[in-house]
Structure formats: C-alpha cells, structure tokens
Design a protein around this motif. Structure first.
Motif, PDB file in Angstrom:
ATOM      1  N   LEU A  20      -9.681  -4.036 -22.246  1.00  0.00           N
ATOM      2  CA  LEU A  20      -9.870  -2.910 -21.306  1.00  0.00           C
ATOM      3  C   LEU A  20      -9.778  -3.390 -19.850  1.00  0.00           C
ATOM      4  O   LEU A  20      -9.653  -2.596 -18.929  1.00  0.00           O
ATOM      5  N   ILE A  21      -9.852  -4.723 -19.656  1.00  0.00           N
ATOM      6  CA  ILE A  21      -9.786  -5.267 -18.286  1.00  0.00           C
ATOM      7  C   ILE A  21      -8.355  -5.168 -17.756  1.00  0.00           C
ATOM      8  O   ILE A  21      -7.426  -5.681 -18.392  1.00  0.00           O
ATOM      9  N   HIS A  22      -8.193  -4.481 -16.615  1.00  0.00           N
ATOM     10  CA  HIS A  22      -6.872  -4.373 -15.978  1.00  0.00           C
ATOM     11  C   HIS A  22      -6.990  -4.815 -14.530  1.00  0.00           C
ATOM     12  O   HIS A  22      -7.761  -4.230 -13.774  1.00  0.00           O
ATOM     13  N   HIS A  23      -6.242  -5.821 -14.157  1.00  0.00           N
ATOM     14  CA  HIS A  23      -6.253  -6.262 -12.753  1.00  0.00           C
ATOM     15  C   HIS A  23      -5.367  -5.326 -11.947  1.00  0.00           C
ATOM     16  O   HIS A  23      -4.222  -5.066 -12.339  1.00  0.00           O
ATOM     17  N   VAL A  24      -5.902  -4.797 -10.857  1.00  0.00           N
ATOM     18  CA  VAL A  24      -5.141  -3.853 -10.023  1.00  0.00           C
ATOM     19  C   VAL A  24      -5.124  -4.356  -8.581  1.00  0.00           C
ATOM     20  O   VAL A  24      -5.808  -5.333  -8.244  1.00  0.00           O
ATOM     21  N   LYS A  25      -4.378  -3.650  -7.751  1.00  0.00           N
ATOM     22  CA  LYS A  25      -4.240  -4.015  -6.328  1.00  0.00           C
ATOM     23  C   LYS A  25      -5.629  -4.185  -5.691  1.00  0.00           C
ATOM     24  O   LYS A  25      -6.525  -3.354  -5.906  1.00  0.00           O
ATOM     25  N   ASP A  26      -5.783  -5.212  -4.923  1.00  0.00           N
ATOM     26  CA  ASP A  26      -7.086  -5.539  -4.325  1.00  0.00           C
ATOM     27  C   ASP A  26      -7.452  -4.556  -3.203  1.00  0.00           C
ATOM     28  O   ASP A  26      -6.588  -3.883  -2.648  1.00  0.00           O
ATOM     29  N   ARG A  27      -8.742  -4.513  -2.906  1.00  0.00           N
ATOM     30  CA  ARG A  27      -9.257  -3.737  -1.758  1.00  0.00           C
ATOM     31  C   ARG A  27      -8.829  -4.420  -0.459  1.00  0.00           C
ATOM     32  O   ARG A  27      -8.861  -5.658  -0.378  1.00  0.00           O
ATOM     33  N   GLU A  28      -8.492  -3.622   0.558  1.00  0.00           N
ATOM     34  CA  GLU A  28      -8.132  -4.187   1.863  1.00  0.00           C
ATOM     35  C   GLU A  28      -9.360  -4.879   2.466  1.00  0.00           C
ATOM     36  O   GLU A  28     -10.450  -4.312   2.460  1.00  0.00           O
ATOM     37  N   GLY A  29      -9.164  -6.086   2.999  1.00  0.00           N
ATOM     38  CA  GLY A  29     -10.252  -6.799   3.683  1.00  0.00           C
ATOM     39  C   GLY A  29     -11.422  -7.129   2.762  1.00  0.00           C
ATOM     40  O   GLY A  29     -12.551  -7.316   3.228  1.00  0.00           O
ATOM     41  N   HIS A  30     -11.173  -7.217   1.463  1.00  0.00           N
ATOM     42  CA  HIS A  30     -12.241  -7.414   0.469  1.00  0.00           C
ATOM     43  C   HIS A  30     -13.065  -8.676   0.763  1.00  0.00           C
ATOM     44  O   HIS A  30     -12.530  -9.781   0.767  1.00  0.00           O
ATOM     45  N   ASP A  31     -14.347  -8.521   0.981  1.00  0.00           N
ATOM     46  CA  ASP A  31     -15.232  -9.682   1.151  1.00  0.00           C
ATOM     47  C   ASP A  31     -15.347 -10.400  -0.184  1.00  0.00           C
ATOM     48  O   ASP A  31     -15.775  -9.799  -1.173  1.00  0.00           O
ATOM     49  N   ARG A  32     -15.021 -11.684  -0.225  1.00  0.00           N
ATOM     50  CA  ARG A  32     -14.996 -12.384  -1.518  1.00  0.00           C
ATOM     51  C   ARG A  32     -16.394 -12.746  -1.984  1.00  0.00           C
ATOM     52  O   ARG A  32     -16.650 -12.799  -3.183  1.00  0.00           O
TER      53      ARG A  32
END
Ligand code: NAD
Ligand code: TYD
Length: 340
Positions: A267-279
């Motif tokens: 069920l895990i799907h990697h999608v486009k990251d959040r802009e400016g995502h704090d790691r």
C-alpha cells in the motif's frame, strides 16, 4: 486559575486538552471558543457536552469585540490558545488564513488579555518554529526561530508577539512548543489518520519523497499533561519544548500502522515530495523534564495505539472523509499520483 478560555478547543489537541482538564480538576470551568473551521468538530467534545463546567461559544479569535465579550461574560482568568490553521500542505496552497489567525488572531487575544488584566496567557506552539534540524542536534528553547513554511512562520510570529507582550507589558505568558501529536480526533489530512484510514480502506498511502524524513511523534494526552504542568508550574515569560526526545522516520511509522492493521506493505506509494519539506525535527526536552515530566508513550506505542483508535472509531472519521475532504484530497494529491 478557575475559568479557562480554550481557543481552538474543538480541534484535535484542544478537545483532548479540554477532556483532560475536566477529568483532572473538579473546580475548573472551561469555555471553548472556536470558529469551527473545517478542522473544528463538536463530535470531539461529545464526552463532555453535558458537563455543567463546560460551555461552547462559536467565534473567531480575529474578532476583538467577540473575544472581549466572551472573556467578560464567563469571567475568564486564563487563555490557552490552540486556535490556528495547522496543516503545512494547506499553508503552501493558500497561506492567507494562517497569517490571519496565527498572527492577527494571536495579537487580538494578547491585547484582550492585557486590557482585561488576565492571570495568564498560554500559547500553544510547535517544534516547526525551529525549522529543519541537522542530525546530531536537538533544538533548545533559546535557539533562533527559523521557520521554513508559511504555517511555521505564522506560528513563530505568534511566539514573537507573545514574548513581546511579556517584555513590554509584563503580561504573564508562557509558551509550549510541541512535536507532532497523534491520537484520537485528528483531522484526516494529517499523516497518521490519513494513512490509517486509507489503509483500513485498502487505499494507497502517499509517502512524500523517500519517506526518510524524521518526526517526533508524541501521544496527544502526554502533550496535554505537559501543557497542564507548564500552566501550573512553568516560569512566566518562558518557552518549553514538549516531545519524546526520540524521532522516527516516516517509513518506520508507516510500517507500524500497516503491521497494527494487518495490511500489506504494497500500500506504500512514494509520491512527489512537499515543497521545502523539513527533513528533520528534534527537540531537547530537558527543560520540561526539569518540571518533573516524562512522556508516558514511546513514539512506536503512540503510533500503534492511534492506529487502533481509528480502526475502532469509524463513526468519527468516515463522515469527514466522505464530505468536503474528498475535494481537498483530489486537489492536494491528484497531481502527486501522476508525478509519483
Ligand atoms: P486543528 O487544526 O485540529 O484545530 C484547530 C482548531 O482551531 C479548530 O477547531 C478550528 O476550528 C480552530 N480555529 C481555527 N481558526 C480559528 C479562529 N480564527 N478563531 C477561532 N478558532 C479557530 O489543530 P491541532 O492539531 O489541534 O493544533 C492545535 C494547536 O497546536 C495549533 O496552534 C497548532 O499549531 C499546535 N500544534 C499542533 C501540533 C500537531 O501535531 N497537531 C503540534 C504542535 C503544536
Ligand atoms: P504532517 O502530519 O502533515 O505534519 P508536519 O508536516 O506538520 O510534520 O506530516 C508528517 C510527516 O509526514 C511529514 O514529514 C510529511 C509526511 N507526509 C507524507 O509523507 N504524506 C502525506 O500525505 C502527509 C500528509 C504527510
């Protein structure tokens, strides 16, 4: 402290805090003052709705007349301000309400507290005001504020205003900065309830980017207990971090959810990251420990307990996910699936 105004008390943490206070203290009266935005929900307060020590008033913290009225009508001596727009992704799409409520609304409450001579103003803030934290370091309360999303910037601005009222007007204030809360009644835009309810429906879990971002997931009732402690034992003019001191990668959190629900990893799907995502966020919690507090739940226990709550309380989340939420989900995630 006797008559407490809990602004934003119909939201996730605020409602848990109201339930916590009414259970712990016999002699406190609580007034929830809440605008009931999409995130405010009176279902969260059903357990206390008949309690004579509780009242609900619908209102906006940006409305100075209504704020003064509610304070005078209920002889409020203490404000605990949870009211805010709270979702980073929404703040990226449309920051306006974040600035209105987080900055102007905080100012309106502070001004009312000053003019009416309240005993205490307490501001609920977040670890996000410190910005991304490199590995090997944990934020202390005196660190420079370095917010990186419109949400975090609105919260940091609130903290600065609160501090200015302490220094300039001697207003008796305190601030708490909590890490990511999880638990009952969290609106399913946030990662834990979103992923849990998706998994229960056999839908994909949209993990942003590589999923190796780190958050300090804490159980909401632990956070409420620590806020209560700061209200009673905190030093005026001071900020206190509240977390677990233990961070977790998002992928690990996802695996605990799926294992708790007996659902498959595919069920895990990697999608486009959040802009400016704090790691990474990470809090040093020595100062609140110094008041005699320890979190009761580890992050792993908190994630599993929260997943079980959503599994057992479909009555609460199903109607939310079937309402306006659908439109939000399409807007927020439609393009992400395409760019996965
Ligand atoms: P939430 O979004 O679930 O609830 C926010 C509540 O505030 C809602 O009931 C909403 O109706 C109300 N509200 C919004 N604007 C208002 C306005 N102008 N006037 C009156 N009421 C208004 O949020 P939450 O997750 O419970 O967060 C509560 C507070 O804790 C926020 O200040 C947030 O920044 C802070 N915080 C949250 C977390 C977290 O992980 N959720 C962590 C640390 C700090
Ligand atoms: P969130 O619950 O939005 O809290 P915050 O961004 O304020 O910490 O997100 C927690 C983490 O989960 C964050 O690293 C972003 C990630 N996330 C996803 O991977 N997918 C999602 O759909 C959401 C909402 C969050």
């Amino acid at each position: 402290m006797k008559n407490i105004l809990v602004t934003g008390g119909a939201g996730f943490i605020g409602s848990n805090f109201v339930i916590y206070l009414l259970d712990k203290y016999d002699d406190y009266n609580i007034v929830v003052y809440d605008k009931l935005t999409y995130a405010g929900n009176l279902d969260n307060l059903l357990d206390v709705s008949d309690d004579p020590r509780y009242a609900f008033v619908r209102g906006d913290i940006c409305d100075p007349v209504a704020v003064e009225e509610v304070i005078q009508q209920y002889e409020i001596d203490t404000i605990v301000n949870f009211a805010a727009e709270t979702h980073v992704d929404r703040s990226i799409m449309n920051p306006d309400a974040f600035i209105q409520t987080g900055v102007y609304g905080t100012y309106v409450l502070l001004e009312a507290a000053r003019r009416l001579g309240l005993e205490r103003y307490h501001q609920i803030s977040t670890d996000e005001v410190y910005g991304h934290i490199p590995s090997g370091y944990s934020s202390v309360e005196t660190d420079k504020l370095d917010p990186r999303s419109p949400y975090a910037a609105s919260k940091a601005s609130g903290d600065l205003l609160v501090n200015s009222y302490f220094i300039t007007y001697d207003l008796p204030v305190t601030i708490t900065r909590g890490s990511n809360n999880i638990g009952p009644y969290q609106y399913p835009e946030k990662v834990l309830p979103l992923f849990t309810t998706n998994a229960l429906d056999g839908l994909p879990l949209p993990v942003y980017g590589d999923g190796r971002q780190m958050r300090e997931y804490q159980y909401v009732v632990d956070h409420c207990e620590a806020i209560d402690l700061v209200l009673h034992k905190g030093q005026l003019g001071e900020a206190y971090n509240i977390g677990t001191g233990v961070e977790m990668e998002n992928l690990e959190m996802v695996e605990i959810i799926l294992d708790t629900l007996g659902q498959p990893r595919d069920l895990i799907h990697h999608v486009k990251d959040r802009e400016g995502h704090d790691r990474r966020y990470s809090l040093n919690i020595d100062k609140i420990r110094g008041l005699g507090w320890e979190p009761t739940h580890s992050p792993a226990e908190a994630v599993a307990k929260t997943a079980r709550w959503y599994r057992d309380n479909e009555w609460w989340w199903r109607k939310i996910k079937e309402g306006d939420f659908k439109e939000y989900y399409e807007k927020q995630y439609g393009h992400r699936w395409q760019n996965a």
